[in-house]
Design an enzyme around this catalytic site. Structure first.
Site, PDB file in Angstrom:
ATOM      1  N   PRO A  22       0.852  -1.186   0.000  1.00 50.28           N
ATOM      2  CG  PRO A  22      -0.041  -1.092   2.154  1.00 50.28           C
ATOM      3  CD  PRO A  22       0.728  -1.974   1.230  1.00 50.28           C
ATOM      4  CG  MET A  23       3.605   2.477  -1.768  1.00 51.21           C
ATOM      5  SD  MET A  23       4.923   2.594  -2.997  1.00 51.21           S
ATOM      6  CE  MET A  23       4.284   1.559  -4.313  1.00 51.21           C
ATOM      7  CD  GLN A  76      -1.824   0.023   5.115  1.00 57.73           C
ATOM      8  OE1 GLN A  76      -1.628   1.123   4.622  1.00 57.73           O
ATOM      9  NE2 GLN A  76      -0.842  -0.730   5.615  1.00 57.73           N
ATOM     10  CB  CYS A 107       2.238   5.459   9.137  1.00 56.73           C
ATOM     11  SG  CYS A 107       2.425   7.110   8.451  1.00 56.73           S
ATOM     12  N   GLY A 234       7.136  -2.264  -2.798  1.00 54.23           N
ATOM     13  CA  GLY A 234       6.688  -0.877  -2.835  1.00 54.23           C
ATOM     14  C   GLY A 234       7.421  -0.071  -3.893  1.00 54.23           C
TER      15      GLY A 234
HETATM   16  C1  LIG Z   1       4.880   7.065  -1.393  1.00 54.78           C
HETATM   17  C2  LIG Z   1       4.746   5.996  -0.349  1.00 54.78           C
HETATM   18  C3  LIG Z   1       3.563   5.855   0.338  1.00 54.78           C
HETATM   19  C4  LIG Z   1       3.423   4.852   1.299  1.00 54.78           C
HETATM   20  N1  LIG Z   1       2.236   4.692   1.919  1.00 54.78           N
HETATM   21  C5  LIG Z   1       2.060   3.633   2.763  1.00 54.78           C
HETATM   22  C6  LIG Z   1       0.799   3.339   3.344  1.00 54.78           C
HETATM   23  O1  LIG Z   1      -0.188   4.039   3.103  1.00 54.78           O
HETATM   24  N2  LIG Z   1       0.709   2.277   4.179  1.00 54.78           N
HETATM   25  C7  LIG Z   1       1.795   1.476   4.471  1.00 54.78           C
HETATM   26  O2  LIG Z   1       1.660   0.509   5.223  1.00 54.78           O
HETATM   27  N3  LIG Z   1       2.986   1.729   3.929  1.00 54.78           N
HETATM   28  C8  LIG Z   1       3.141   2.762   3.077  1.00 54.78           C
HETATM   29  N4  LIG Z   1       4.353   2.967   2.501  1.00 54.78           N
HETATM   30  C9  LIG Z   1       5.443   2.044   2.800  1.00 54.78           C
HETATM   31  C10 LIG Z   1       5.495   0.910   1.800  1.00 54.78           C
HETATM   32  O3  LIG Z   1       4.284   0.173   1.841  1.00 54.78           O
HETATM   33  C11 LIG Z   1       6.672  -0.018   2.085  1.00 54.78           C
HETATM   34  O4  LIG Z   1       6.517  -0.563   3.363  1.00 54.78           O
HETATM   35  C12 LIG Z   1       8.010   0.700   2.036  1.00 54.78           C
HETATM   36  O5  LIG Z   1       8.090   1.553   0.914  1.00 54.78           O
HETATM   37  C13 LIG Z   1       9.164  -0.308   2.014  1.00 54.78           C
HETATM   38  O6  LIG Z   1       9.066  -1.174   0.934  1.00 54.78           O
HETATM   39  P1  LIG Z   1       9.917  -0.956  -0.416  1.00 54.78           P
HETATM   40  O7  LIG Z   1      11.375  -0.951  -0.040  1.00 54.78           O
HETATM   41  O8  LIG Z   1       9.519  -2.103  -1.295  1.00 54.78           O
HETATM   42  O9  LIG Z   1       9.519   0.376  -0.958  1.00 54.78           O
HETATM   43  C14 LIG Z   1       4.504   3.990   1.576  1.00 54.78           C
HETATM   44  C15 LIG Z   1       5.710   4.145   0.879  1.00 54.78           C
HETATM   45  C16 LIG Z   1       5.851   5.132  -0.077  1.00 54.78           C
HETATM   46  C17 LIG Z   1       7.145   5.239  -0.824  1.00 54.78           C
END
Ligand SMILES: Cc1cc2nc3c(=O)[nH]c(=O)nc-3n(C[C@H](O)[C@H](O)[C@H](O)COP(=O)(O)O)c2cc1C
Length: 378
Positions: A22-23, A76, A107, A234
């Site tokens: 989720p992003m 989420q 978060c 992500g």
């Molecule tokens: C722009 C952005 C928005 C995000 N929003 C959420 C969110 O709403 N909920 C959540 O659990 N994690 C959120 N994350 C974290 C990602 O879900 C993930 O845990 C984190 O980026 C690490 O994984 P990655 O290395 O694959 O990016 C967000 C990350 C980014 C970059």
């Protein structure tokens, strides 16, 4: 590697054990559809707030949009109050036909942790248990699995992930996803996959590993090194929805690295803007698309002026004109492979918490005030 086992989340079977993280501001219906067109897995909606949903907040409702082809609806939820979370889960299952609910306990944004939400919450083990129990209880009648997503802890001196795993399991959660960073680290440094492996060792429910999967080979490596049941991806797919094609192939046992030339990337950009426009209307869709331009063009030679114009695009017609100026034959910049994209930044100087938050680890009697429109995410 031979084909992988599917991911089982309660009643739900995900053939390819890959989850789109989720992003906030990114994983809307259009983006989920775009990724799903490429690969296979579970595509989670951007975070929405329990209170916003329960109180019928307009912004929250508008975020709960699903593509027609989205057969498995996954959302989420953010929440700090078991009562709101329980009610919100009920609404998601009864009114929105959701098939999977994930709870955000990761978060790192100060605005959120200051109130005890997101990544701050697992410090209060009792409150965490109550929220999970409320969610699992409400979802049970619909046979909908509830999962939680968290980080290692507040900082290296205040780790919470192993307790969170135990509590998730005891509460009947279908899985726990761990981003191998602390709140203090935010997105800086490297994700700690050893911690993910330790969590796998310590619980019986499925564990999903998250952090620093930039290529499909990283996903396989995470599975091999940690024993996770699935991966959550992500930032690696920002401007690269075809990563899901490579991931699906990798988990089938095929080695595929999609290297689109600039013409193919332009095609993907057009598809993304088109889907955003379908879901939000052309004007808003094009505005939403702007934030993705830099990610799509990362490493390509495309000139500054053209990038600048693309980042101001207002209509699909203008987008078409601008994309036509890109050199379609420019090969994919392979130097980008395996490198970080999206936010990275620096560690936080300190984790902002409510006063006295660390004094006790239970928090059952706390009434942590929820915001209706918390949109910052993870
Ligand atoms: C722009 C952005 C928005 C995000 N929003 C959420 C969110 O709403 N909920 C959540 O659990 N994690 C959120 N994350 C974290 C990602 O879900 C993930 O845990 C984190 O980026 C690490 O994984 P990655 O290395 O694959 O990016 C967000 C990350 C980014 C970059």
């Amino acid at each position: 590697m031979a084909g992988s086992a599917p991911l089982t989340l309660g009643s739900l079977t995900i053939e390819t054990p890959v989850v789109l993280a989720p992003m906030a501001g990114i994983t809307n219906a259009a983006y989920r559809r775009l990724c799903a067109e490429q690969g296979a897995g579970l595509y989670v909606c951007e975070m929405i707030t329990s209170r916003g949903l329960v109180e019928g907040d307009e912004t929250t409702r508008k975020m709960l949009v699903f593509d027609d082809l989205e057969t498995v609806r996954s959302v989420q939820l953010y929440g700090t109050d078991p009562v709101y979370v329980g009610k919100a889960v009920e609404i998601l299952c009864a009114d929105y036909g959701v098939a999977h609910v994930d709870l955000n306990f990761g978060c790192p944004v100060p605005k959120v942790t200051r109130k005890g939400g997101g990544g701050a919450l697992p410090w209060k083990r009792g409150l965490l248990a109550d929220i999970l129990a409320a969610a699992v209880g409400a979802a049970a009648a619909y046979d909908v699995p509830v999962t939680m997503k968290t980080r290692k802890g507040l900082d290296d001196d205040h780790l919470t992930y192993l307790d969170a795993g135990r509590i998730a399991q005891e509460s009947g959660a279908a899985a726990i996803a761990l981003h191998g960073r602390t709140v203090e680290q935010a997105y800086s440094g490297q994700a700690d996959w050893d911690a993910i492996g330790q969590l796998v060792e310590s619980v019986d429910i499925p564990v999903l590993g998250n952090g620093d999967i930039w290529e499909a080979s990283d996903a396989l490596r995470m599975v091999a090194e940690t024993g996770v049941d699935g991966v959550v991806v992500g930032r690696g797919c920002l401007g690269r929805p075809w990563l899901f094609r490579d991931l699906a192939a990798a988990f089938r046992g095929d080695d595929v690295a999609t290297l689109p030339n600039l013409g193919e990337v332009a095609h993907m950009m057009r598809r993304h803007a088109e889907l955003l426009s379908e879901h939000m209307g052309e004007e808003r869709g094009c505005k939403e698309f702007r934030k993705h331009v830099g990610w799509y063009l990362k490493g390509f030679r495309a000139g500054g002026e053209l990038r600048h114009s693309l980042a101001l695009v207002e209509s699909l017609a203008t987008l078409d004109t601008l994309l036509a100026d890109l050199d379609p034959d420019e090969p994919f910049p392979t130097s980008e492979l395996g490198t970080p994209r999206g936010r990275q930044g620096a560690p936080r100087k300190r984790v902002v918490l409510p006063e006295g938050w660390l004094d006790d680890t239970d928090g059952r009697d706390l009434h942590v005030r929820e915001d209706t429109t918390e949109l910052t995410g993870g």
